[in-house]
Design a protein around this motif. Structure first.
Motif, short mmCIF file in Angstrom:
data_model
loop_
_atom_site.label_atom_id
_atom_site.label_comp_id
_atom_site.label_asym_id
_atom_site.label_seq_id
_atom_site.Cartn_x
_atom_site.Cartn_y
_atom_site.Cartn_z
N GLY A 73 0.87 -1.25 -0.21
CA GLY A 73 -0.06 0.02 -0.26
C GLY A 73 1.09 1.37 0.05
O GLY A 73 0.43 2.19 -0.39
N GLY A 91 1.26 0.30 -5.03
CA GLY A 91 1.25 -0.09 -3.63
C GLY A 91 1.48 -1.56 -3.44
O GLY A 91 1.43 -2.12 -2.42
N PHE A 110 -4.32 -0.66 4.49
CA PHE A 110 -5.77 -0.88 4.12
C PHE A 110 -6.76 -0.34 4.93
O PHE A 110 -8.00 -0.03 4.65
CB PHE A 110 -5.85 -2.39 3.87
N LEU A 157 -6.56 1.57 -2.82
CA LEU A 157 -5.29 1.79 -2.65
C LEU A 157 -4.37 1.47 -3.74
O LEU A 157 -3.26 2.21 -4.05
CB LEU A 157 -5.00 0.53 -1.68
#
Length: 390
Positions: free
Chosen positions: A214, A220, A245, A290
């Motif tokens: 991420g 990410g 997350f 993300l």
């Protein structure tokens, strides 16, 4: 003979004298913002202690996804995964995570601690050798100890020391254990060198990407993407859903055979209650955000530069991640600095041994995409004032 109560009272006196006492504090969120809290005195604090790197924990998309799944599935999963605790959203999340990382399969766990325990317990034999970085997360350390294999710890981030220890050989299979981003120092593991050594010595690298997924690399995808490695070879990865997350839970990613083995043999998977479906739904919504959060990752980089330029350079540990460790050494000094920051409206608890090595107490300042440049300026001003006073 002293009683257990007397024994621990003496221990607590020692902890207090050394500035090592720990305590829990209930912080209440101030509104929907994930970084603003109120303490027991009603004082509003801006947190620089959160691992919510992309500020997703309060995002409306995650809230809506969790509420919708909550209405369908209820609060708890009600059973272990193999006894009916799985829901369609769990399978959807595992498939999406595998596709995101370019892996064959993913298996979900209740937490990163459980994932690391299950991974090593299921795969590593008692006659095997585990080569572990000295600053690995406690979950990797405990997993290595509990699996019964020979544990060999190498100097932090030092491929040469690892190579020397690998050349000494021994019985069984060789495994290399490392964090991707180290949780207390914030530095990135020398992944290219670790993978080269794994290939040379027919070892398998197990990489804990809890603080890398991420945050690092394109989309990410973590340390591999950060170094531009496309064909990693002997590598198994663990990631968490509770940091970038913004939710809770964890997963192991790798080839299909890995997930097949873990499903049969990982005790912390077989015997744990499945992740609540509402959290899986929120994690699925988080993954969609993300993957495309390049602007947020650039913002994190800009915040890091701004913070380091505003404070004395000699006290920072090297770090390219949102984890910025301000090294103070003395426990009392770290506690005093943390207290002065609280008075100024900032929550940044002191980190002391045994979480970090002796004489390396620090402030672990974690940055989030939810922070603004103005927040960094205000924190830096408060830090400089407090450091001068101390």
């Amino acid at each position: 003979m002293e009683s257990l109560a007397q024994k621990w009272q003496i221990e607590q006196q020692h902890w207090r004298a050394e500035g090592l006492t720990r305590s829990l504090e209930a912080l209440d969120r101030a509104g929907n913002e994930g970084l603003h809290f109120r303490d027991a005195c009603g004082r509003e604090l801006l947190s620089f202690a959160s691992n919510d790197y992309l500020a997703l924990s309060g995002h409306p998309n995650l809230r809506r996804a969790a509420i919708a799944e909550l209405a369908r599935s209820g609060v708890g999963s009600g059973a272990a995964p193999l006894l009916g605790g799985e829901r369609p959203v769990h399978a959807a999340l595992a498939e999406a995570l595998a596709a995101w990382l370019g892996e064959e399969a993913v298996l979900l766990f209740g937490s990163g601690y459980l994932a690391n325990l299950g991974l090593l317990q299921a795969l590593v034999g008692r006659k095997d050798r585990l080569y572990a970085d000295r600053l690995n997360h406690a979950s990797l350390v405990d997993a290595a100890r509990l699996c019964g294999a020979r544990l060999i710890r190498y100097r932090h981030g030092d491929p040469e020391d690892l190579a020397h220890r690998l050349r000494q050989g021994g019985s069984g299979r060789a495994w290399i254990l490392s964090d991707g981003v180290f949780s207390m120092d914030g530095d990135v593991a020398p992944l290219p060198e670790l993978l080269d050594l794994a290939r040379q010595h027919e070892a398998v690298l197990i990489l804990d990407e809890a603080h890398a997924f991420g945050v690092l690399g394109a989309a990410g995808r973590g340390s591999l993407a950060h170094f531009g490695i496309e064909q990693p070879g002997p590598l198994l990865r663990m990631g968490t859903l509770g940091k970038a997350f913004g939710v809770y839970g964890a997963f192991v990613a790798g080839p299909q055979w890995l997930v097949d083995v873990l499903r049969q043999r990982a005790r912390s998977f077989v015997y744990h209650t499945a992740l609540p479906a509402a959290l899986a739904a929120a994690s699925l919504a988080a993954l969609e955000l993300l993957r495309d959060a390049e602007a947020e990752r650039r913002h994190l980089l800009a915040l890091r530069h701004a913070l380091r330029e505003a404070l004395p350079q000699g006290q920072w540990l090297p770090s390219d991640s949102p984890i910025q460790a301000l090294l103070l050494g003395d426990n009392a000094r770290a506690l005093a600095l943390s207290a002065r920051l609280r008075e100024a409206g900032f929550y940044c608890p002191a980190v002391r041994p045994p979480t970090v090595p002796p004489h390396s107490a620090r402030l672990r300042i974690t940055l989030s995409a939810g922070h603004s440049t103005a927040d960094i300026g205000a924190l830096a001003k408060a830090l400089n004032t407090a450091l001068a006073a101390l």
